[in-house]
Design an enzyme around this catalytic site. Structure first.
Site, PDB file in Angstrom:
ATOM      1  N   HIS A  74       0.890  -1.009   0.054  1.00 48.46           N
ATOM      2  CA  HIS A  74      -0.082   0.150   0.147  1.00 48.46           C
ATOM      3  C   HIS A  74       0.960   1.149   0.020  1.00 48.46           C
ATOM      4  CE1 HIS A  74      -3.853  -2.189   1.903  1.00 48.46           C
ATOM      5  NE2 HIS A  74      -3.364  -2.726   0.748  1.00 48.46           N
ATOM      6  N   TYR A 203      -9.757   4.420   6.878  1.00 49.50           N
ATOM      7  CA  TYR A 203     -10.157   4.559   8.141  1.00 49.50           C
ATOM      8  C   TYR A 203     -11.143   5.632   8.331  1.00 49.50           C
ATOM      9  CZ  TYR A 203      -5.627   2.607   9.573  1.00 49.50           C
ATOM     10  OH  TYR A 203      -4.612   1.585   9.826  1.00 49.50           O
ATOM     11  N   PRO A 295      -5.398  -1.257  18.134  1.00 49.89           N
ATOM     12  CA  PRO A 295      -5.107  -1.326  16.889  1.00 49.89           C
ATOM     13  C   PRO A 295      -5.238  -0.500  15.775  1.00 49.89           C
ATOM     14  CG  PRO A 295      -6.932  -2.668  17.497  1.00 49.89           C
ATOM     15  CD  PRO A 295      -6.627  -1.892  18.622  1.00 49.89           C
ATOM     16  N   LYS A 299       0.115  -1.106  15.182  1.00 46.46           N
ATOM     17  CA  LYS A 299       1.408  -1.237  15.496  1.00 46.46           C
ATOM     18  C   LYS A 299       1.701  -2.433  16.261  1.00 46.46           C
ATOM     19  CE  LYS A 299       2.699   2.633  13.657  1.00 46.46           C
ATOM     20  NZ  LYS A 299       3.394   2.161  12.643  1.00 46.46           N
ATOM     21  N   TYR A 387       2.932   6.181  10.699  1.00 46.51           N
ATOM     22  CA  TYR A 387       2.260   4.992  10.226  1.00 46.51           C
ATOM     23  C   TYR A 387       3.061   4.170   9.347  1.00 46.51           C
ATOM     24  CZ  TYR A 387      -1.789   2.405   8.384  1.00 46.51           C
ATOM     25  OH  TYR A 387      -2.646   1.305   8.066  1.00 46.51           O
TER      26      TYR A 387
HETATM   27  P1  FAS Z   1       0.657 -13.211  21.096  1.00 44.07           P
HETATM   28  O1  FAS Z   1      -0.187 -13.139  22.052  1.00 44.07           O
HETATM   29  O2  FAS Z   1       0.262 -13.444  19.613  1.00 44.07           O
HETATM   30  O3  FAS Z   1       1.267 -14.763  21.336  1.00 44.07           O
HETATM   31  C1  FAS Z   1       1.634 -15.204  22.557  1.00 44.07           C
HETATM   32  C2  FAS Z   1       1.397 -16.718  22.666  1.00 44.07           C
HETATM   33  O4  FAS Z   1       1.867 -17.038  23.926  1.00 44.07           O
HETATM   34  C3  FAS Z   1       0.049 -17.267  22.323  1.00 44.07           C
HETATM   35  O5  FAS Z   1       0.225 -18.368  21.362  1.00 44.07           O
HETATM   36  C4  FAS Z   1      -0.204 -17.977  23.675  1.00 44.07           C
HETATM   37  O6  FAS Z   1      -0.981 -18.994  23.634  1.00 44.07           O
HETATM   38  C5  FAS Z   1       1.237 -18.157  24.414  1.00 44.07           C
HETATM   39  N1  FAS Z   1       1.041 -18.297  25.885  1.00 44.07           N
HETATM   40  C6  FAS Z   1       0.295 -17.172  26.856  1.00 44.07           C
HETATM   41  N2  FAS Z   1       0.299 -17.528  28.012  1.00 44.07           N
HETATM   42  C7  FAS Z   1       1.400 -18.924  28.023  1.00 44.07           C
HETATM   43  C8  FAS Z   1       2.003 -19.634  29.075  1.00 44.07           C
HETATM   44  N3  FAS Z   1       1.612 -19.383  30.198  1.00 44.07           N
HETATM   45  N4  FAS Z   1       2.745 -20.709  28.531  1.00 44.07           N
HETATM   46  C9  FAS Z   1       3.202 -20.825  27.178  1.00 44.07           C
HETATM   47  N5  FAS Z   1       2.634 -20.198  26.167  1.00 44.07           N
HETATM   48  C10 FAS Z   1       1.630 -18.973  26.595  1.00 44.07           C
HETATM   49  N6  FAS Z   1      -2.045  -5.849  16.111  1.00 44.07           N
HETATM   50  C11 FAS Z   1      -2.048  -5.274  14.960  1.00 44.07           C
HETATM   51  O7  FAS Z   1      -1.191  -4.739  14.698  1.00 44.07           O
HETATM   52  N7  FAS Z   1      -2.985  -5.081  14.048  1.00 44.07           N
HETATM   53  C12 FAS Z   1      -4.324  -5.518  14.834  1.00 44.07           C
HETATM   54  O8  FAS Z   1      -5.250  -5.266  13.899  1.00 44.07           O
HETATM   55  C13 FAS Z   1      -4.360  -6.550  15.531  1.00 44.07           C
HETATM   56  N8  FAS Z   1      -5.495  -6.937  16.231  1.00 44.07           N
HETATM   57  C14 FAS Z   1      -5.518  -7.565  17.459  1.00 44.07           C
HETATM   58  C15 FAS Z   1      -6.785  -8.329  17.840  1.00 44.07           C
HETATM   59  C16 FAS Z   1      -6.683  -8.726  19.042  1.00 44.07           C
HETATM   60  C17 FAS Z   1      -8.033  -9.566  19.344  1.00 44.07           C
HETATM   61  C18 FAS Z   1      -5.617  -9.060  19.604  1.00 44.07           C
HETATM   62  C19 FAS Z   1      -5.537  -9.756  21.058  1.00 44.07           C
HETATM   63  C20 FAS Z   1      -4.334  -8.546  19.213  1.00 44.07           C
HETATM   64  C21 FAS Z   1      -4.389  -7.804  18.068  1.00 44.07           C
HETATM   65  N9  FAS Z   1      -3.232  -7.263  17.762  1.00 44.07           N
HETATM   66  C22 FAS Z   1      -3.283  -6.483  16.455  1.00 44.07           C
HETATM   67  C23 FAS Z   1      -2.050  -7.131  18.300  1.00 44.07           C
HETATM   68  C24 FAS Z   1      -1.465  -8.661  17.797  1.00 44.07           C
HETATM   69  O9  FAS Z   1      -1.613  -8.469  16.671  1.00 44.07           O
HETATM   70  C25 FAS Z   1      -0.098  -8.637  18.553  1.00 44.07           C
HETATM   71  O10 FAS Z   1       0.423  -7.510  18.562  1.00 44.07           O
HETATM   72  C26 FAS Z   1       0.460 -10.015  18.183  1.00 44.07           C
HETATM   73  O11 FAS Z   1      -0.437 -11.159  18.562  1.00 44.07           O
HETATM   74  C27 FAS Z   1       1.843  -9.769  19.179  1.00 44.07           C
HETATM   75  O12 FAS Z   1       2.384 -11.254  19.162  1.00 44.07           O
HETATM   76  P2  FAS Z   1       3.127 -11.830  20.510  1.00 44.07           P
HETATM   77  O13 FAS Z   1       3.851 -11.089  21.253  1.00 44.07           O
HETATM   78  O14 FAS Z   1       3.611 -13.110  19.989  1.00 44.07           O
HETATM   79  O15 FAS Z   1       1.823 -12.207  21.528  1.00 44.07           O
HETATM   80  C1  PHB Z   2      -6.235  -5.322   9.714  1.00 40.79           C
HETATM   81  O1  PHB Z   2      -6.288  -5.448   8.464  1.00 40.79           O
HETATM   82  O2  PHB Z   2      -6.567  -6.130  10.679  1.00 40.79           O
HETATM   83  C2  PHB Z   2      -6.127  -3.820  10.173  1.00 40.79           C
HETATM   84  C3  PHB Z   2      -5.491  -2.747   9.462  1.00 40.79           C
HETATM   85  C4  PHB Z   2      -5.142  -1.533   9.929  1.00 40.79           C
HETATM   86  C5  PHB Z   2      -5.182  -1.415  11.429  1.00 40.79           C
HETATM   87  C6  PHB Z   2      -5.605  -2.342  12.091  1.00 40.79           C
HETATM   88  C7  PHB Z   2      -6.217  -3.778  11.610  1.00 40.79           C
HETATM   89  O3  PHB Z   2      -4.856  -0.100  11.811  1.00 40.79           O
END
Ligand code: FAS
Ligand code: PHB
Length: 392
Positions: A74, A203, A295, A299, A387
């Site tokens: 993009h 957005y 989100p 980031k 961004y």
């Molecule tokens: P994660 O949470 O992805 O991974 C952690 C891992 O550790 C998981 O697999 C978990 O099962 C495991 N774990 C937890 N406790 C444990 C234990 N006691 N023992 C062993 N393993 C354990 N970011 C964006 O940039 N854009 C978005 O749109 C966006 N949407 C999101 C929506 C949701 C619902 C959530 C929760 C997050 C979102 N995020 C978004 C942020 C997300 O993408 C995180 O930044 C990303 O998953 C970070 O990755 P990890 O640090 O690996 O954490």
């Molecule tokens: C997504 O594609 O999930 C998305 C894109 C932009 C954002 C957040 C989520 O700022």
């Protein structure tokens, strides 16, 4: 049973898998302990936008082929407010930088498949993980698997276990926490329909609330609408979602939205959160274990990637150059970047969402700031450079 590795990684999400891959490429042994099954991890629908730093790191880790082939680059984003759409030329305003649309699920799949192909150890469904001895020089991680208790001896522990993990909980008495919880959530829908705007994330600010038009490919779209925190997914039929999304964007875009059955629908709460510091002796926190951003600024995943870039570099420096410089500066180096991303994500969330006390006057102020933003090169440049990701 007792085993040994150089770095014990807790969590097989993007942070843990990317760290494991970068360490393996540098010849540093590592074992990942994951609470869930691999299918469960892959079933989580989360992030979708990668900064160039993250794409470059995937290539450095040897898993950048598919994102290079299937990721959608993009050059711009669009802001919709007061019934009109405004492009922000991110590429032109940042001297050629871009972002890539590529789902976190696919990124996680690429890393999992590479790890498996290399025969590296990930213990899925590892229960009751506990961390010990990291304030000395012989840390140990204990866990249960198939009814037996196991002990993993290591030099370092990387807590990549997300917001609800055991790592930060283990050091909670040594941490300063900074948090802001937002009074709304995001209802997200994944559907196998072509994105309404294939080459720009859209957005939307409206007096009905925030909306976001994104994608996972040219045939799979990701949409969000702001919703009350006490809403339940079952309150939202597909038809109600599509109708509400159309009300929150400009009429021309609304007419172009291709609707279809949702293949995933979920509500995520929004919070800003930072835990300081991120290092405790031989235990290091990375990714969502240490910080959460709303989100809005895309980031979360990208901050996790830069934590991993700094942490993998620190471990490589320790083992290959016998220097602890990277380890000793890891926390403050990460936190400088984290707080700037927290600020940007908080600012964009505050600008784009409907807050309970901002009806009327607050909506006009948001629209005035957006009008200034899209008509000022200085303001648009500030948005664009945050961004695409600030320089490392
Ligand atoms: P994660 O949470 O992805 O991974 C952690 C891992 O550790 C998981 O697999 C978990 O099962 C495991 N774990 C937890 N406790 C444990 C234990 N006691 N023992 C062993 N393993 C354990 N970011 C964006 O940039 N854009 C978005 O749109 C966006 N949407 C999101 C929506 C949701 C619902 C959530 C929760 C997050 C979102 N995020 C978004 C942020 C997300 O993408 C995180 O930044 C990303 O998953 C970070 O990755 P990890 O640090 O690996 O954490
Ligand atoms: C997504 O594609 O999930 C998305 C894109 C932009 C954002 C957040 C989520 O700022």
């Amino acid at each position: 049973m007792t085993t040994r590795t150089q770095v014990a990684i807790i969590g097989a999400g993007p942070s843990g898998l990317l760290l494991g891959q970068l360490l393996h490429k540098a010849g540093i042994s590592n074992v990942i302990l994951e609470r869930q099954s691999g299918d469960y991890v892959l079933g989580r629908i989360r992030a979708g936008i990668l900064e160039q730093v993250t794409v470059d790191l995937l290539k450095e880790a040897g898993v950048g082929e598919r994102v290079g082939r299937e990721g959608i680059v993009h050059h711009s984003i669009e802001l919709v407010f007061a019934g009109a759409r405004h492009p922000i030329d991110v590429h032109g305003l940042t001297g050629g930088k871009v972002v890539t649309a590529y789902g976190q699920t696919e990124l996680t799949r690429d890393l999992m498949e590479a790890r498996q192909a290399q025969g590296l150890t990930t213990v899925y469904e590892a229960a009751n993980v506990s961390l010990h001895g990291f304030d000395g020089d012989q840390p140990v991680v204990r866990y249960q698997k198939d009814g037996a208790t196991h002990e993993l001896q290591c030099d370092f522990i990387a807590g990549c276990d997300g917001f609800h993990g055991v790592s930060r909980a283990t050091v909670k008495d040594s941490i300063s926490e900074f948090e802001r919880v937002y009074p709304f959530g995001w209802l997200g829908v994944l559907a196998d329909v072509p994105p309404v705007s294939p080459h720009a994330i859209v957005y939307g600010n409206s007096d009905r609330g925030f909306s976001l038009c994104s994608m996972r490919s040219l045939s799979r779209s990701r949409y969000y609408v702001q919703c009350p925190l006490d809403d339940k997914v079952e309150d939202w039929s597909d038809q109600r979602f599509w109708d509400e999304l159309r009300r929150r964007v400009d009429p021309e875009l609304a007419d172009k939205i291709v609707t279809g059955p949702s293949i995933e629908k979920s509500i995520a709460p929004l919070r800003s959160f930072v835990a300081e510091p991120m290092r405790f002796g031989r235990l290091f926190l990375a990714g969502d274990a240490a910080h959460i951003v709303p989100p809005t600024g895309a980031k979360g995943l990208n901050l996790a990637a830069t934590d991993v870039k700094y942490l993998s570099g620190a471990f490589i420096e320790y083992y290959l150059e016998h220097s602890a410089a990277g380890i000793d500066t890891y926390s403050q180096r990460c936190l400088r970047r984290i707080w700037k991303a927290e600020r940007f994500s908080w600012w964009l969330t505050s600008l784009m969402h409907r807050f309970p006390d901002t009806a009327g006057f607050g909506q006009r102020i948001q629209e005035a700031e957006l009008d200034y933003l899209v008509n000022s090169k200085a303001a648009s440049t500030s948005l664009a450079e945050n961004y695409v990701g600030l320089p490392l």
